[in-house]
Scaffold this active site. Sequence first.
Site, PDB file in Angstrom:
ATOM      1  N   ARG A   1       1.017  -0.985  -0.021  1.00 13.91           N
ATOM      2  CA  ARG A   1       0.173   0.113  -0.004  1.00 13.91           C
ATOM      3  C   ARG A   1       0.969   1.380   0.154  1.00 13.91           C
ATOM      4  NH1 ARG A   1      -3.703  -2.062   5.025  1.00 13.91           N
ATOM      5  NH2 ARG A   1      -1.663  -2.948   5.192  1.00 13.91           N
TER       6      ARG A   1
ATOM      7  N   GLU B   1       5.342  -8.491  13.531  1.00 11.66           N
ATOM      8  CA  GLU B   1       4.733  -9.066  14.733  1.00 11.66           C
ATOM      9  C   GLU B   1       4.191 -10.454  14.570  1.00 11.66           C
ATOM     10  OE1 GLU B   1       1.743  -6.010  12.452  1.00 11.66           O
ATOM     11  OE2 GLU B   1       4.140  -6.236  12.908  1.00 11.66           O
TER      12      GLU B   1
END
Length: 181
Positions: free
Chosen positions: A68, A105
């Site tokens: 993005r 993460e």
Amino acid sequence: MDESRKQIERAHALVEARARRVQDFPEPGVEFLDLTPVLADAEAFGAVIDALGLGWADIDLVAGLDARGFLLGAAVARELGLGVLAIRKAGKLPPPVHSRTYSLEYGEATLEIPAEGVDLRGRRILIVDDVLATGGTVGASIELLEECGAEIVGVSVVLEVPGLGGRDKLSSTTVRSLSES
């Protein structure tokens, strides 16, 4: 209120109104912020691009992070009259490449840029992405670009997720966020 602050607040309001939050994606416990509706809305997209590019000076190039960040970075670069460098996920560019592997993460990833064709030595770069969470992707991008001789002017993101330590990991870099998640 100054004009810049008004632009940032307008962009923030449009993101909040148009973005879609998806729980447990790409895996359980992760909240994904889908900016697709923001990007598909001309008013919101324009406001975000204007706000991401505000206040940055002496920039030679904008770097957009896969994927993005490509859309956002390219539009910011165009708005600022600059070129854009796409920082890609591994395996998307022909060799030779410069690469940097880092932890996410929810896993591990590698970023790449061309090793030929774009000389980054001495170039002043603004990094643009959609979300700053743990700082892993942006931190790896900074390291990758600096290894190639670039100077990072700053990082501009749409959203910052507080509490994940991303900004702390980038303490030596100016980070601007349009809003916090």
